[in-house]
Scaffold this motif. Structure first.
Motif, PDB file in Angstrom:
ATOM      1  N   GLY A  48       0.773  -1.231   0.000  1.00  0.00           N
ATOM      2  CA  GLY A  48       0.000   0.000   0.000  1.00  0.00           C
ATOM      3  C   GLY A  48       0.809   1.287   0.000  1.00  0.00           C
ATOM      4  O   GLY A  48       0.249   2.355   0.236  1.00  0.00           O
ATOM      5  N   ARG A  49       2.099   1.217  -0.312  1.00  0.00           N
ATOM      6  CA  ARG A  49       2.910   2.440  -0.311  1.00  0.00           C
ATOM      7  C   ARG A  49       2.717   3.242  -1.591  1.00  0.00           C
ATOM      8  O   ARG A  49       2.855   4.459  -1.584  1.00  0.00           O
ATOM      9  CB  ARG A  49       4.393   2.086  -0.115  1.00  0.00           C
ATOM     10  CG  ARG A  49       4.698   1.431   1.216  1.00  0.00           C
ATOM     11  CD  ARG A  49       6.190   1.437   1.518  1.00  0.00           C
ATOM     12  NE  ARG A  49       6.954   0.681   0.545  1.00  0.00           N
ATOM     13  CZ  ARG A  49       7.199  -0.626   0.630  1.00  0.00           C
ATOM     14  NH1 ARG A  49       6.699  -1.318   1.636  1.00  0.00           N
ATOM     15  NH2 ARG A  49       7.927  -1.248  -0.275  1.00  0.00           N
ATOM     16  N   VAL A  78      14.236   3.594  -4.183  1.00  0.00           N
ATOM     17  CA  VAL A  78      13.202   2.592  -3.904  1.00  0.00           C
ATOM     18  C   VAL A  78      13.508   1.827  -2.623  1.00  0.00           C
ATOM     19  O   VAL A  78      12.594   1.454  -1.885  1.00  0.00           O
ATOM     20  CB  VAL A  78      13.062   1.629  -5.099  1.00  0.00           C
ATOM     21  CG1 VAL A  78      12.175   0.449  -4.751  1.00  0.00           C
ATOM     22  CG2 VAL A  78      12.495   2.370  -6.303  1.00  0.00           C
ATOM     23  N   THR A  79      14.780   1.589  -2.343  1.00  0.00           N
ATOM     24  CA  THR A  79      15.158   0.856  -1.138  1.00  0.00           C
ATOM     25  C   THR A  79      15.392   1.766   0.054  1.00  0.00           C
ATOM     26  O   THR A  79      15.656   1.289   1.155  1.00  0.00           O
ATOM     27  CB  THR A  79      16.425   0.024  -1.389  1.00  0.00           C
ATOM     28  OG1 THR A  79      17.477   0.894  -1.859  1.00  0.00           O
ATOM     29  CG2 THR A  79      16.165  -1.043  -2.432  1.00  0.00           C
ATOM     30  N   GLY A  80      15.300   3.090  -0.157  1.00  0.00           N
ATOM     31  CA  GLY A  80      15.447   4.035   0.949  1.00  0.00           C
ATOM     32  C   GLY A  80      16.863   4.192   1.439  1.00  0.00           C
ATOM     33  O   GLY A  80      17.088   4.459   2.627  1.00  0.00           O
ATOM     34  N   LYS A  81      17.840   4.053   0.536  1.00  0.00           N
ATOM     35  CA  LYS A  81      19.239   4.101   0.946  1.00  0.00           C
ATOM     36  C   LYS A  81      19.990   5.280   0.339  1.00  0.00           C
ATOM     37  O   LYS A  81      21.159   5.191   0.032  1.00  0.00           O
ATOM     38  CB  LYS A  81      19.945   2.795   0.553  1.00  0.00           C
ATOM     39  CG  LYS A  81      19.344   1.560   1.202  1.00  0.00           C
ATOM     40  CD  LYS A  81      20.021   0.296   0.712  1.00  0.00           C
ATOM     41  CE  LYS A  81      19.395  -0.950   1.332  1.00  0.00           C
ATOM     42  NZ  LYS A  81      20.029  -2.201   0.834  1.00  0.00           N
ATOM     43  N   THR A  82      19.317   6.402   0.168  1.00  0.00           N
ATOM     44  CA  THR A  82      19.999   7.556  -0.408  1.00  0.00           C
ATOM     45  C   THR A  82      19.443   8.833   0.173  1.00  0.00           C
ATOM     46  O   THR A  82      18.498   8.822   0.962  1.00  0.00           O
ATOM     47  CB  THR A  82      19.838   7.562  -1.937  1.00  0.00           C
ATOM     48  OG1 THR A  82      20.690   8.568  -2.495  1.00  0.00           O
ATOM     49  CG2 THR A  82      18.406   7.847  -2.339  1.00  0.00           C
ATOM     50  N   ALA A  83      20.032   9.953  -0.227  1.00  0.00           N
ATOM     51  CA  ALA A  83      19.583  11.261   0.248  1.00  0.00           C
ATOM     52  C   ALA A  83      18.232  11.603  -0.375  1.00  0.00           C
ATOM     53  O   ALA A  83      17.770  10.934  -1.292  1.00  0.00           O
ATOM     54  CB  ALA A  83      20.630  12.311  -0.126  1.00  0.00           C
ATOM     55  N   PRO A  84      17.568  12.673   0.114  1.00  0.00           N
ATOM     56  CA  PRO A  84      16.275  13.059  -0.465  1.00  0.00           C
ATOM     57  C   PRO A  84      16.389  13.270  -1.964  1.00  0.00           C
ATOM     58  O   PRO A  84      17.432  13.681  -2.479  1.00  0.00           O
ATOM     59  CB  PRO A  84      15.956  14.371   0.259  1.00  0.00           C
ATOM     60  CG  PRO A  84      16.679  14.264   1.555  1.00  0.00           C
ATOM     61  CD  PRO A  84      17.952  13.512   1.242  1.00  0.00           C
ATOM     62  N   PRO A  85      15.312  12.985  -2.717  1.00  0.00           N
ATOM     63  CA  PRO A  85      15.355  13.091  -4.174  1.00  0.00           C
ATOM     64  C   PRO A  85      15.402  14.529  -4.632  1.00  0.00           C
ATOM     65  O   PRO A  85      15.157  15.460  -3.856  1.00  0.00           O
ATOM     66  CB  PRO A  85      14.052  12.420  -4.609  1.00  0.00           C
ATOM     67  CG  PRO A  85      13.130  12.655  -3.458  1.00  0.00           C
ATOM     68  CD  PRO A  85      13.992  12.579  -2.231  1.00  0.00           C
ATOM     69  N   ASP A  86      15.724  14.709  -5.905  1.00  0.00           N
ATOM     70  CA  ASP A  86      15.697  16.051  -6.463  1.00  0.00           C
ATOM     71  C   ASP A  86      14.277  16.386  -6.893  1.00  0.00           C
ATOM     72  O   ASP A  86      13.321  15.753  -6.445  1.00  0.00           O
ATOM     73  CB  ASP A  86      16.689  16.176  -7.630  1.00  0.00           C
ATOM     74  CG  ASP A  86      16.419  15.125  -8.707  1.00  0.00           C
ATOM     75  OD1 ASP A  86      15.262  14.697  -8.828  1.00  0.00           O
ATOM     76  OD2 ASP A  86      17.365  14.753  -9.409  1.00  0.00           O
ATOM     77  N   PRO A  99      10.532   1.209   1.557  1.00  0.00           N
ATOM     78  CA  PRO A  99       9.856   0.586   2.700  1.00  0.00           C
ATOM     79  C   PRO A  99      10.078   1.368   3.984  1.00  0.00           C
ATOM     80  O   PRO A  99      11.077   2.058   4.148  1.00  0.00           O
ATOM     81  CB  PRO A  99      10.509  -0.796   2.767  1.00  0.00           C
ATOM     82  CG  PRO A  99      11.880  -0.576   2.205  1.00  0.00           C
ATOM     83  CD  PRO A  99      11.712   0.453   1.131  1.00  0.00           C
ATOM     84  N   SER A 100       9.123   1.256   4.886  1.00  0.00           N
ATOM     85  CA  SER A 100       9.286   1.811   6.218  1.00  0.00           C
ATOM     86  C   SER A 100      10.207   0.889   7.003  1.00  0.00           C
ATOM     87  O   SER A 100      10.438  -0.253   6.612  1.00  0.00           O
ATOM     88  CB  SER A 100       7.925   1.924   6.910  1.00  0.00           C
ATOM     89  OG  SER A 100       7.297   0.658   6.957  1.00  0.00           O
ATOM     90  N   PRO A 101      10.761   1.338   8.144  1.00  0.00           N
ATOM     91  CA  PRO A 101      11.700   0.488   8.895  1.00  0.00           C
ATOM     92  C   PRO A 101      11.126  -0.881   9.256  1.00  0.00           C
ATOM     93  O   PRO A 101      11.823  -1.889   9.202  1.00  0.00           O
ATOM     94  CB  PRO A 101      11.981   1.328  10.144  1.00  0.00           C
ATOM     95  CG  PRO A 101      11.782   2.740   9.690  1.00  0.00           C
ATOM     96  CD  PRO A 101      10.654   2.685   8.700  1.00  0.00           C
ATOM     97  N   GLU A 102       9.816  -0.939   9.594  1.00  0.00           N
ATOM     98  CA  GLU A 102       9.247  -2.228   9.984  1.00  0.00           C
ATOM     99  C   GLU A 102       9.063  -3.172   8.799  1.00  0.00           C
ATOM    100  O   GLU A 102       8.951  -4.372   8.955  1.00  0.00           O
ATOM    101  CB  GLU A 102       7.899  -2.031  10.676  1.00  0.00           C
ATOM    102  CG  GLU A 102       6.889  -1.240   9.859  1.00  0.00           C
ATOM    103  CD  GLU A 102       6.947   0.247  10.132  1.00  0.00           C
ATOM    104  OE1 GLU A 102       5.956   0.936   9.895  1.00  0.00           O
ATOM    105  OE2 GLU A 102       8.010   0.708  10.588  1.00  0.00           O
ATOM    106  N   ASP A 103       9.032  -2.594   7.567  1.00  0.00           N
ATOM    107  CA  ASP A 103       8.890  -3.422   6.377  1.00  0.00           C
ATOM    108  C   ASP A 103      10.229  -3.779   5.746  1.00  0.00           C
ATOM    109  O   ASP A 103      10.269  -4.492   4.753  1.00  0.00           O
ATOM    110  CB  ASP A 103       8.039  -2.707   5.317  1.00  0.00           C
ATOM    111  CG  ASP A 103       6.608  -2.519   5.774  1.00  0.00           C
ATOM    112  OD1 ASP A 103       6.140  -3.338   6.587  1.00  0.00           O
ATOM    113  OD2 ASP A 103       5.958  -1.550   5.331  1.00  0.00           O
ATOM    114  N   ALA A 104      11.322  -3.266   6.299  1.00  0.00           N
ATOM    115  CA  ALA A 104      12.629  -3.440   5.662  1.00  0.00           C
ATOM    116  C   ALA A 104      13.015  -4.907   5.561  1.00  0.00           C
ATOM    117  O   ALA A 104      13.534  -5.359   4.545  1.00  0.00           O
ATOM    118  CB  ALA A 104      13.701  -2.670   6.426  1.00  0.00           C
TER     119      ALA A 104
END
Length: 266
Positions: A48-49, A78-86, A99-104
């Motif tokens: 649901g993201r 997509v994996t949440g491993k970078t700085a904020p997007p442009d 993903p959120s931390p609980e979904d990682a």
């Protein structure tokens, strides 16, 4: 003995020297790498993201981007491993899919890659993959007599949804829908009514309905057939219709149905 004439290094007909780093071919992105990222997007849909229209936008970029650096940035977002997007819209959507931390932990789990390559939409809906898991125990959630059911816009579908209609049409526009599973099963039982399903490009549709005195009609989006990417979200149609047609349409979010298309498919 005649010595060979020296070659001109700027001549495009002269092959590149493989030992010269400057003449090496640009790095490519493997299909396995693209498919792995596409499966993460499918998981994001199931959790649901992102909705199906957002999946369609990002997935199209995943399979069309040729620049390795740009593709790597999409992977990181997509994996949440970078700085904020442009300011790019695709970057914003890719970060939304992270993903959120609980979904990682669930996201990092290895996914089973579906067999087969990319095929046309018309072929896919009639090709029942053995790996497609169809949820069981369908319970109709909506029913009507002498009336229509039309769902569109920002809607949320469970893993199993059911519809029962007598003398009425069912119109499901899932282009902005949010799913709760990577495979969504829609069970429809209809008598004297048509069924219309609209999905965005990149979403797989598997038709397992039984039609008595009815036809299956497929209309593509503008610009030709939509690609079906491996690991994409899947919508499975089951059930039975008597004296009614099934119309499956692929269209971009916001795209209106043309007059001739409406005349041909209703």
């Amino acid at each position: 003995m005649i010595s060979p004439e020296p070659t001109d290094p700027t001549d495009p007909t002269v092959p590149n020297d493989p030992t010269d780093p400057a003449s090496a071919l640009p790095a490519s992105i493997s299909d396995e790498r693209r498919q792995a990222l596409n499966e993460k997007l499918t998981l994001a849909v199931g959790q649901g993201r992102i909705d199906l229209s957002e999946f369609s936008t990002i997935s199209d970029a995943v399979w069309s981007v040729t620049d390795v650096g740009r593709f790597t940035r999409l992977e990181q977002l997509v994996t949440g491993k970078t700085a904020p997007p442009d300011d790019a819209e695709i970057d914003r959507l890719a970060q939304k899919a992270a993903p959120s931390p609980e979904d990682a932990d669930a996201t990092d789990a290895p996914a089973t890659k579906p067999k087969g390559g990319i095929s046309s939409f018309s072929t896919t809906i009639n090709h029942f993959e053995a790996t497609t898991v169809v949820p069981a125990d369908h319970v109709p959630t909506q029913s009507t007599w002498f009336g229509d059911i039309a769902l569109a816009g920002v809607i949320r579908l469970g893993e199993r949804e059911g519809y029962r209609l007598i003398f009425g049409d069912l119109d499901l526009d899932l282009r902005e829908a949010t799913l709760t599973a990577s495979t969504t099963c829609l069970r429809v039982n209809s008598v004297f009514g048509d069924i219309k399903l609209t999905v965005p490009p990149g979403v797989q549709v598997v038709n397992r309905m039984t039609l008595n005195f009815g036809d299956v009609k497929v209309s593509q989006r503008k610009g030709g057939p939509a690609p079906n990417y491996p690991g994409a979200p899947t919508v499975v149609l089951t059930g039975r219709t008597i004296f009614g047609d099934l119309h499956i349409r692929v269209a971009e979010p916001g795209e209106r149905q043309g007059f001739w298309n409406w005349l041909a498919y209703g």
